[in-house]
Scaffold this motif. Structure first.
Motif, PDB file in Angstrom:
ATOM      1  N   ALA A  20       0.831  -1.205   0.000  1.00 47.87           N
ATOM      2  CA  ALA A  20       0.000   0.000   0.000  1.00 47.87           C
ATOM      3  C   ALA A  20       0.869   1.260   0.000  1.00 47.87           C
ATOM      4  CB  ALA A  20      -0.934  -0.006   1.205  1.00 47.87           C
ATOM      5  N   ASN A  21       1.926   1.272   0.783  1.00 45.79           N
ATOM      6  CA  ASN A  21       2.833   2.431   0.794  1.00 45.79           C
ATOM      7  C   ASN A  21       3.490   2.637  -0.559  1.00 45.79           C
ATOM      8  OD1 ASN A  21       2.330   3.151   3.439  1.00 45.79           O
ATOM      9  ND2 ASN A  21       3.953   1.852   4.241  1.00 45.79           N
ATOM     10  N   TRP A  22       3.874   1.544  -1.200  1.00 41.06           N
ATOM     11  CA  TRP A  22       4.480   1.643  -2.523  1.00 41.06           C
ATOM     12  C   TRP A  22       3.473   2.193  -3.526  1.00 41.06           C
ATOM     13  CZ3 TRP A  22       3.298  -0.578  -7.221  1.00 41.06           C
ATOM     14  CH2 TRP A  22       4.223  -0.358  -8.230  1.00 41.06           C
ATOM     15  N   LEU A  23       2.226   1.709  -3.464  1.00 38.48           N
ATOM     16  CA  LEU A  23       1.200   2.189  -4.391  1.00 38.48           C
ATOM     17  C   LEU A  23       0.941   3.682  -4.223  1.00 38.48           C
ATOM     18  CD1 LEU A  23      -1.419  -0.696  -4.395  1.00 38.48           C
ATOM     19  CD2 LEU A  23      -0.087   0.132  -6.331  1.00 38.48           C
ATOM     20  N   VAL A  24       0.884   4.143  -3.001  1.00 38.90           N
ATOM     21  CA  VAL A  24       0.674   5.572  -2.767  1.00 38.90           C
ATOM     22  C   VAL A  24       1.860   6.371  -3.301  1.00 38.90           C
ATOM     23  CG1 VAL A  24       0.495   7.351  -0.979  1.00 38.90           C
ATOM     24  CG2 VAL A  24      -0.885   5.274  -0.820  1.00 38.90           C
ATOM     25  N   ALA A  25       3.060   5.945  -2.994  1.00 41.90           N
ATOM     26  CA  ALA A  25       4.254   6.672  -3.451  1.00 41.90           C
ATOM     27  C   ALA A  25       4.375   6.654  -4.971  1.00 41.90           C
ATOM     28  CB  ALA A  25       5.500   6.067  -2.821  1.00 41.90           C
ATOM     29  N   PHE A  26       3.980   5.557  -5.597  1.00 46.79           N
ATOM     30  CA  PHE A  26       4.094   5.431  -7.050  1.00 46.79           C
ATOM     31  C   PHE A  26       2.996   6.205  -7.774  1.00 46.79           C
ATOM     32  CE2 PHE A  26       3.253   3.205 -11.059  1.00 46.79           C
ATOM     33  CZ  PHE A  26       4.498   3.320 -11.650  1.00 46.79           C
ATOM     34  N   THR A  27       1.782   6.192  -7.267  1.00 51.99           N
ATOM     35  CA  THR A  27       0.664   6.813  -7.980  1.00 51.99           C
ATOM     36  C   THR A  27       0.476   8.292  -7.672  1.00 51.99           C
ATOM     37  OG1 THR A  27      -0.908   6.163  -6.256  1.00 51.99           O
ATOM     38  CG2 THR A  27      -0.628   4.655  -8.122  1.00 51.99           C
ATOM     39  N   PHE A  28       0.980   8.772  -6.543  1.00 52.87           N
ATOM     40  CA  PHE A  28       0.747  10.161  -6.169  1.00 52.87           C
ATOM     41  C   PHE A  28       1.223  11.167  -7.211  1.00 52.87           C
ATOM     42  CE2 PHE A  28       1.752  14.141  -4.053  1.00 52.87           C
ATOM     43  CZ  PHE A  28       0.505  14.449  -3.532  1.00 52.87           C
ATOM     44  N   PRO A  29       2.438  11.061  -7.752  1.00 55.82           N
ATOM     45  CA  PRO A  29       2.856  12.049  -8.760  1.00 55.82           C
ATOM     46  C   PRO A  29       1.971  12.040 -10.007  1.00 55.82           C
ATOM     47  CG  PRO A  29       4.757  10.850  -7.945  1.00 55.82           C
ATOM     48  CD  PRO A  29       3.551  10.168  -7.405  1.00 55.82           C
ATOM     49  N   HIS A  30       1.532  10.859 -10.426  1.00 52.90           N
ATOM     50  CA  HIS A  30       0.669  10.766 -11.605  1.00 52.90           C
ATOM     51  C   HIS A  30      -0.722  11.352 -11.320  1.00 52.90           C
ATOM     52  CE1 HIS A  30       3.697   8.374 -13.593  1.00 52.90           C
ATOM     53  NE2 HIS A  30       3.722   7.556 -12.550  1.00 52.90           N
ATOM     54  N   LEU A  31      -1.255  11.052 -10.148  1.00 57.85           N
ATOM     55  CA  LEU A  31      -2.551  11.615  -9.775  1.00 57.85           C
ATOM     56  C   LEU A  31      -2.465  13.129  -9.643  1.00 57.85           C
ATOM     57  CD1 LEU A  31      -3.830   9.064  -7.124  1.00 57.85           C
ATOM     58  CD2 LEU A  31      -4.818   9.531  -9.359  1.00 57.85           C
ATOM     59  N   LEU A  32      -1.397  13.624  -9.089  1.00 53.01           N
ATOM     60  CA  LEU A  32      -1.215  15.065  -8.937  1.00 53.01           C
ATOM     61  C   LEU A  32      -1.164  15.742 -10.305  1.00 53.01           C
ATOM     62  CD1 LEU A  32      -0.842  17.282  -6.837  1.00 53.01           C
ATOM     63  CD2 LEU A  32       1.613  16.908  -6.999  1.00 53.01           C
ATOM     64  N   GLU A  33      -0.558  15.082 -11.258  1.00 53.88           N
ATOM     65  CA  GLU A  33      -0.460  15.635 -12.605  1.00 53.88           C
ATOM     66  C   GLU A  33      -1.827  15.698 -13.289  1.00 53.88           C
ATOM     67  OE1 GLU A  33       1.573  14.334 -16.854  1.00 53.88           O
ATOM     68  OE2 GLU A  33       2.464  13.643 -14.971  1.00 53.88           O
ATOM     69  N   TYR A  34      -2.654  14.685 -13.114  1.00 54.11           N
ATOM     70  CA  TYR A  34      -3.929  14.597 -13.834  1.00 54.11           C
ATOM     71  C   TYR A  34      -5.119  15.181 -13.078  1.00 54.11           C
ATOM     72  CZ  TYR A  34      -1.408  11.540 -16.997  1.00 54.11           C
ATOM     73  OH  TYR A  34      -0.498  11.023 -17.886  1.00 54.11           O
ATOM     74  N   THR A  35      -5.087  15.168 -11.772  1.00 53.62           N
ATOM     75  CA  THR A  35      -6.239  15.626 -10.989  1.00 53.62           C
ATOM     76  C   THR A  35      -5.810  16.680  -9.973  1.00 53.62           C
ATOM     77  OG1 THR A  35      -5.928  13.884  -9.359  1.00 53.62           O
ATOM     78  CG2 THR A  35      -7.411  13.398 -11.178  1.00 53.62           C
ATOM     79  N   GLN A  36      -5.160  17.699 -10.432  1.00 59.81           N
ATOM     80  CA  GLN A  36      -4.543  18.732  -9.573  1.00 59.81           C
ATOM     81  C   GLN A  36      -5.237  18.970  -8.233  1.00 59.81           C
ATOM     82  OE1 GLN A  36      -1.791  20.780  -9.787  1.00 59.81           O
ATOM     83  NE2 GLN A  36      -1.036  19.520 -11.442  1.00 59.81           N
ATOM     84  N   PRO A  37      -6.399  19.599  -8.195  1.00 60.33           N
ATOM     85  CA  PRO A  37      -6.966  19.926  -6.884  1.00 60.33           C
ATOM     86  C   PRO A  37      -7.695  18.761  -6.212  1.00 60.33           C
ATOM     87  CG  PRO A  37      -8.370  20.816  -8.585  1.00 60.33           C
ATOM     88  CD  PRO A  37      -7.181  20.201  -9.277  1.00 60.33           C
ATOM     89  N   PHE A  38      -7.920  17.669  -6.937  1.00 64.06           N
ATOM     90  CA  PHE A  38      -8.718  16.569  -6.403  1.00 64.06           C
ATOM     91  C   PHE A  38      -7.901  15.311  -6.116  1.00 64.06           C
ATOM     92  CE2 PHE A  38     -11.334  19.077  -9.336  1.00 64.06           C
ATOM     93  CZ  PHE A  38     -12.221  19.614  -8.410  1.00 64.06           C
ATOM     94  N   THR A  39      -6.598  15.460  -6.007  1.00 65.21           N
ATOM     95  CA  THR A  39      -5.727  14.303  -5.812  1.00 65.21           C
ATOM     96  C   THR A  39      -6.098  13.509  -4.572  1.00 65.21           C
ATOM     97  OG1 THR A  39      -3.923  15.462  -6.898  1.00 65.21           O
ATOM     98  CG2 THR A  39      -3.327  13.588  -5.532  1.00 65.21           C
ATOM     99  N   PHE A  40      -6.337  14.175  -3.488  1.00 64.18           N
ATOM    100  CA  PHE A  40      -6.593  13.469  -2.235  1.00 64.18           C
ATOM    101  C   PHE A  40      -7.986  12.847  -2.175  1.00 64.18           C
ATOM    102  CE2 PHE A  40      -2.962  16.085  -1.064  1.00 64.18           C
ATOM    103  CZ  PHE A  40      -2.160  15.107  -0.508  1.00 64.18           C
ATOM    104  N   LEU A  41      -8.887  13.252  -3.068  1.00 63.11           N
ATOM    105  CA  LEU A  41     -10.210  12.628  -3.094  1.00 63.11           C
ATOM    106  C   LEU A  41     -10.116  11.148  -3.470  1.00 63.11           C
ATOM    107  CD1 LEU A  41     -12.499  15.371  -4.659  1.00 63.11           C
ATOM    108  CD2 LEU A  41     -12.339  14.640  -2.285  1.00 63.11           C
TER     109      LEU A  41
END
Length: 79
Positions: free
Chosen positions: A18-39
């Protein structure tokens, strides 16, 4: 003690994945869903909170042997 060792190993493995998935996907999610990443993470957390409340039995006050006995009666294909 076998049940406790196995549960600890599975829990630690899932935590690492789970930690790896969060660390791996966070930059991509931040790029595509700027203000809604944490949703995305909030909705995932809400789903697993519901799953835990609905399907995981309470084990407070039980010994390891009693917990193992309780899980022996639960089929693995209930979900």
């Amino acid at each position: 003690m076998y049940a406790r060792d196995t549960a600890m190993a599975v829990g630690i493995f899932i935590n690492w994945v789970a930690n790896w998935l969060v660390a791996f996907t966070f930059p991509h999610l931040l790029e595509y869903t700027q203000p809604f990443t944490f949703l995305v993470f909030v909705s995932t957390t809400a789903f697993f909170l519901y799953f835990t409340i609905r399907f995981v039995p309470e084990t407070k006050g039980l010994t390891v042997t009693e917990v193992a006995r309780e899980f022996d009666h639960i089929p693995l294909n209930i979900c």
